[in-house]
Write a protein that holds these residues in place. Structure first.
Motif, PDB file in Angstrom:
ATOM      1  N   LYS A  32      86.034  -4.978  -2.144  1.00 56.45           N
ATOM      2  CA  LYS A  32      87.685  -5.053  -1.877  1.00 56.45           C
ATOM      3  C   LYS A  32      88.465  -4.108  -2.501  1.00 56.45           C
ATOM      4  O   LYS A  32      89.053  -3.339  -1.984  1.00 56.45           O
ATOM      5  CB  LYS A  32      87.955  -6.703  -1.971  1.00 56.45           C
ATOM      6  CG  LYS A  32      89.258  -6.894  -1.467  1.00 56.45           C
ATOM      7  CD  LYS A  32      89.814  -8.448  -1.862  1.00 56.45           C
ATOM      8  CE  LYS A  32      91.091  -8.544  -2.350  1.00 56.45           C
ATOM      9  NZ  LYS A  32      91.355  -8.410  -3.694  1.00 56.45           N
ATOM     10  N   ASN A  33      88.038  -4.038  -3.522  1.00 60.80           N
ATOM     11  CA  ASN A  33      88.999  -3.087  -4.596  1.00 60.80           C
ATOM     12  C   ASN A  33      88.585  -1.687  -4.345  1.00 60.80           C
ATOM     13  O   ASN A  33      89.302  -0.865  -4.245  1.00 60.80           O
ATOM     14  CB  ASN A  33      88.732  -3.494  -5.923  1.00 60.80           C
ATOM     15  CG  ASN A  33      89.211  -4.751  -6.459  1.00 60.80           C
ATOM     16  OD1 ASN A  33      90.228  -5.494  -5.770  1.00 60.80           O
ATOM     17  ND2 ASN A  33      88.879  -5.181  -7.888  1.00 60.80           N
ATOM     18  N   ILE A  34      87.254  -1.186  -4.075  1.00 58.80           N
ATOM     19  CA  ILE A  34      87.002   0.017  -3.776  1.00 58.80           C
ATOM     20  C   ILE A  34      87.662   0.321  -2.566  1.00 58.80           C
ATOM     21  O   ILE A  34      88.003   1.516  -2.505  1.00 58.80           O
ATOM     22  CB  ILE A  34      85.406   0.115  -3.653  1.00 58.80           C
ATOM     23  CG1 ILE A  34      84.649   0.087  -5.077  1.00 58.80           C
ATOM     24  CG2 ILE A  34      84.912   1.535  -3.109  1.00 58.80           C
ATOM     25  CD1 ILE A  34      83.094   0.019  -5.240  1.00 58.80           C
ATOM     26  N   GLU A  47      88.974   4.388  -5.562  1.00 60.63           N
ATOM     27  CA  GLU A  47      88.389   4.813  -6.901  1.00 60.63           C
ATOM     28  C   GLU A  47      87.844   3.726  -7.582  1.00 60.63           C
ATOM     29  O   GLU A  47      88.199   2.465  -7.645  1.00 60.63           O
ATOM     30  CB  GLU A  47      89.364   5.556  -7.649  1.00 60.63           C
ATOM     31  CG  GLU A  47      89.897   6.694  -7.168  1.00 60.63           C
ATOM     32  CD  GLU A  47      91.084   7.505  -7.829  1.00 60.63           C
ATOM     33  OE1 GLU A  47      91.361   8.545  -7.715  1.00 60.63           O
ATOM     34  OE2 GLU A  47      91.766   6.706  -8.663  1.00 60.63           O
ATOM     35  N   PHE A  48      86.852   4.251  -8.573  1.00 62.56           N
ATOM     36  CA  PHE A  48      85.981   3.036  -9.437  1.00 62.56           C
ATOM     37  C   PHE A  48      85.453   3.543 -10.501  1.00 62.56           C
ATOM     38  O   PHE A  48      85.213   4.968 -10.609  1.00 62.56           O
ATOM     39  CB  PHE A  48      85.246   2.172  -8.628  1.00 62.56           C
ATOM     40  CG  PHE A  48      84.181   2.964  -7.909  1.00 62.56           C
ATOM     41  CD1 PHE A  48      82.700   3.006  -8.453  1.00 62.56           C
ATOM     42  CD2 PHE A  48      84.304   3.594  -6.702  1.00 62.56           C
ATOM     43  CE1 PHE A  48      81.858   3.773  -7.930  1.00 62.56           C
ATOM     44  CE2 PHE A  48      83.056   4.427  -6.038  1.00 62.56           C
ATOM     45  CZ  PHE A  48      82.082   4.483  -6.606  1.00 62.56           C
ATOM     46  N   VAL A  49      85.122   2.845 -11.450  1.00 60.89           N
ATOM     47  CA  VAL A  49      84.494   3.260 -12.790  1.00 60.89           C
ATOM     48  C   VAL A  49      83.005   2.927 -12.731  1.00 60.89           C
ATOM     49  O   VAL A  49      82.854   1.471 -12.648  1.00 60.89           O
ATOM     50  CB  VAL A  49      85.108   2.771 -14.013  1.00 60.89           C
ATOM     51  CG1 VAL A  49      84.212   3.485 -15.173  1.00 60.89           C
ATOM     52  CG2 VAL A  49      86.803   3.489 -13.980  1.00 60.89           C
ATOM     53  N   ALA A  97      78.422   5.337 -21.981  1.00 63.14           N
ATOM     54  CA  ALA A  97      79.088   6.109 -20.988  1.00 63.14           C
ATOM     55  C   ALA A  97      79.741   5.603 -19.609  1.00 63.14           C
ATOM     56  O   ALA A  97      79.255   4.409 -19.290  1.00 63.14           O
ATOM     57  CB  ALA A  97      77.866   7.450 -20.843  1.00 63.14           C
ATOM     58  N   TYR A  98      80.967   5.929 -19.304  1.00 61.14           N
ATOM     59  CA  TYR A  98      81.050   5.698 -18.213  1.00 61.14           C
ATOM     60  C   TYR A  98      81.737   7.053 -17.246  1.00 61.14           C
ATOM     61  O   TYR A  98      82.126   8.135 -17.946  1.00 61.14           O
ATOM     62  CB  TYR A  98      82.456   4.646 -18.341  1.00 61.14           C
ATOM     63  CG  TYR A  98      83.685   5.374 -18.854  1.00 61.14           C
ATOM     64  CD1 TYR A  98      84.738   5.692 -17.862  1.00 61.14           C
ATOM     65  CD2 TYR A  98      83.879   5.084 -20.391  1.00 61.14           C
ATOM     66  CE1 TYR A  98      85.997   6.135 -18.607  1.00 61.14           C
ATOM     67  CE2 TYR A  98      85.217   5.697 -20.833  1.00 61.14           C
ATOM     68  CZ  TYR A  98      86.145   6.373 -20.009  1.00 61.14           C
ATOM     69  OH  TYR A  98      87.240   6.752 -20.433  1.00 61.14           O
ATOM     70  N   PHE A  99      81.859   6.842 -15.957  1.00 64.68           N
ATOM     71  CA  PHE A  99      82.234   7.976 -15.140  1.00 64.68           C
ATOM     72  C   PHE A  99      83.107   7.348 -14.024  1.00 64.68           C
ATOM     73  O   PHE A  99      82.953   6.295 -13.405  1.00 64.68           O
ATOM     74  CB  PHE A  99      81.293   9.041 -14.567  1.00 64.68           C
ATOM     75  CG  PHE A  99      80.054   8.152 -13.946  1.00 64.68           C
ATOM     76  CD1 PHE A  99      79.058   7.996 -14.493  1.00 64.68           C
ATOM     77  CD2 PHE A  99      80.042   8.202 -12.727  1.00 64.68           C
ATOM     78  CE1 PHE A  99      78.019   7.274 -14.023  1.00 64.68           C
ATOM     79  CE2 PHE A  99      78.752   7.543 -11.689  1.00 64.68           C
ATOM     80  CZ  PHE A  99      77.771   7.236 -12.482  1.00 64.68           C
ATOM     81  N   ILE A 100      84.213   8.367 -13.595  1.00 60.20           N
ATOM     82  CA  ILE A 100      85.148   7.804 -12.497  1.00 60.20           C
ATOM     83  C   ILE A 100      84.465   8.415 -11.269  1.00 60.20           C
ATOM     84  O   ILE A 100      84.395   9.719 -11.129  1.00 60.20           O
ATOM     85  CB  ILE A 100      86.565   8.616 -13.051  1.00 60.20           C
ATOM     86  CG1 ILE A 100      86.898   7.809 -14.368  1.00 60.20           C
ATOM     87  CG2 ILE A 100      87.743   8.434 -12.034  1.00 60.20           C
ATOM     88  CD1 ILE A 100      88.389   8.244 -14.847  1.00 60.20           C
ATOM     89  N   CYS A 101      84.710   7.479 -10.249  1.00 59.64           N
ATOM     90  CA  CYS A 101      84.199   7.925  -8.979  1.00 59.64           C
ATOM     91  C   CYS A 101      85.284   7.821  -8.023  1.00 59.64           C
ATOM     92  O   CYS A 101      86.250   7.044  -8.098  1.00 59.64           O
ATOM     93  CB  CYS A 101      83.123   7.070  -8.294  1.00 59.64           C
ATOM     94  SG  CYS A 101      81.853   7.323  -9.520  1.00 59.64           S
ATOM     95  N   LYS A 102      85.178   8.942  -7.188  1.00 68.98           N
ATOM     96  CA  LYS A 102      86.359   8.879  -5.876  1.00 68.98           C
ATOM     97  C   LYS A 102      85.433   8.657  -4.697  1.00 68.98           C
ATOM     98  O   LYS A 102      84.395   9.417  -4.457  1.00 68.98           O
ATOM     99  CB  LYS A 102      87.196   9.836  -6.057  1.00 68.98           C
ATOM    100  CG  LYS A 102      88.217   9.935  -4.903  1.00 68.98           C
ATOM    101  CD  LYS A 102      89.170  11.383  -5.097  1.00 68.98           C
ATOM    102  CE  LYS A 102      90.322  11.332  -4.189  1.00 68.98           C
ATOM    103  NZ  LYS A 102      91.110  10.305  -4.730  1.00 68.98           N
ATOM    104  N   ALA A 159      80.208   8.269  -2.965  1.00 76.89           N
ATOM    105  CA  ALA A 159      81.473   8.875  -3.948  1.00 76.89           C
ATOM    106  C   ALA A 159      81.096   9.999  -4.713  1.00 76.89           C
ATOM    107  O   ALA A 159      79.585  10.335  -5.161  1.00 76.89           O
ATOM    108  CB  ALA A 159      81.571   7.453  -4.763  1.00 76.89           C
ATOM    109  N   VAL A 160      82.014  10.737  -5.003  1.00 85.11           N
ATOM    110  CA  VAL A 160      81.996  11.952  -6.040  1.00 85.11           C
ATOM    111  C   VAL A 160      82.541  11.663  -7.290  1.00 85.11           C
ATOM    112  O   VAL A 160      83.610  10.903  -7.337  1.00 85.11           O
ATOM    113  CB  VAL A 160      82.742  13.122  -5.354  1.00 85.11           C
ATOM    114  CG1 VAL A 160      84.336  12.933  -5.108  1.00 85.11           C
ATOM    115  CG2 VAL A 160      82.592  14.314  -5.922  1.00 85.11           C
ATOM    116  N   VAL A 161      81.774  12.232  -8.444  1.00 84.36           N
ATOM    117  CA  VAL A 161      82.148  11.964  -9.786  1.00 84.36           C
ATOM    118  C   VAL A 161      83.170  12.926 -10.169  1.00 84.36           C
ATOM    119  O   VAL A 161      83.210  14.155  -9.995  1.00 84.36           O
ATOM    120  CB  VAL A 161      80.847  11.940 -10.921  1.00 84.36           C
ATOM    121  CG1 VAL A 161      81.203  11.802 -12.150  1.00 84.36           C
ATOM    122  CG2 VAL A 161      79.724  11.191 -10.213  1.00 84.36           C
TER     123      VAL A 161
END
Ligand SMILES: Cc1cc2nc3c(=O)[nH]c(=O)nc-3n(C[C@H](O)[C@H](O)[C@H](O)COP(=O)(O)O)c2cc1C
Length: 217
Positions: free
Chosen positions: A56-58, A63-65, A108-113, A137-139
């Protein structure tokens, strides 16, 4: 900076278990475990069943992590929906992304779109008919907090269980032997689906050896 997931041990074509952190429109946070597959150095794909908070949030934010951790309790809290604010850090909005949240003690964390979301219907046994979202998704950004970061892959865990059972199969009764064979077949299924080359080769070796010993699989 060049985005390259292999720098955090995530290789093309492989699946890893992660914790995804998201926010809803009212900035309420959410964390839940999900497997993802690496499509390219800077691209991933998720398959998420309809109905949960993460999907739902995505869909709402785009965007998400993705958090990389090996901590058992983080996976357990995320699964039982008990990751509270004390385990999370909020990231302010920037030019490239909106307000987001990550797991404070992730390696580690990465941000995705999100690039695109397609829906499909999964009806194969044993899963009940359900709608599934396939999210590419793209990082946008990778943050490494522990340079020894290593994402979890189910293949090695399935292999270890198979190795232990293999080493005991000759000293257990028939009932336990049948149980070990069932477990072996389930581990083989997991490894074929998500394991790396060495894990696939290993389970094949074990299977050949079990057959040579007269076990039917
Ligand atoms: C290790 C692990 C991996 C998971 N991978 C997925 C997945 O790839 N897709 C999915 O739909 N659910 C997956 N799940 C189940 C979700 O985490 C679960 O449905 C969760 O309750 C969703 O929470 P949410 O409502 O906060 O999004 C996984 C669970 C675990 C423990």
């Amino acid at each position: 900076m060049l985005i390259d997931l292999s720098k955090i041990g995530m290789n093309k074509g492989q699946q890893y278990e992660t914790i995804i952190t998201t926010m809803d429109k009212n900035q309420n946070t959410n964390a839940a475990p999900f497997g993802l597959r690496v499509l390219d150095n800077d691209k991933i794909v998720l398959r998420i069943f309809e109905g949960g908070n993460t999907i739902k949030n995505i869909k709402e934010n785009g965007e998400f992590v993705v958090n990389i951790t090996t901590e058992p309790l983080m996976f357990t809290f995320a699964t039982t929906n008990t990751i509270t604010e004390e385990y999370l850090t909020r990231i302010s909005k920037t030019k490239t992304h909106d307000e987001l949240v990550y797991l404070t003690n992730a390696d580690a964390y990465f941000i995705c779109k999100v690039e695109n979301i397609k829906t499909s219907f999964r009806e194969d046994d044993p899963i009940k008919a359900s709608k599934i979202n396939i999210i590419k998704a793209v990082v946008l950004e990778i943050n490494v907090k522990n340079k020894c970061v290593k994402p979890i892959n189910r293949g090695i865990h399935a292999l270890m269980e198979s190795l232990v059972n293999y080493s005991r199969i000759n000293i257990v009764n028939k009932e336990k032997e049948d149980y070990f064979i069932d477990r072996f077949l389930e581990s083989e299924r997991i490894i074929k689906k998500v394991g790396n080359k060495e894990e696939k080769e290993s389970i094949k070796i074990l299977k050949e050896n079990l057959k040579k010993q007269g076990y039917e699989l």
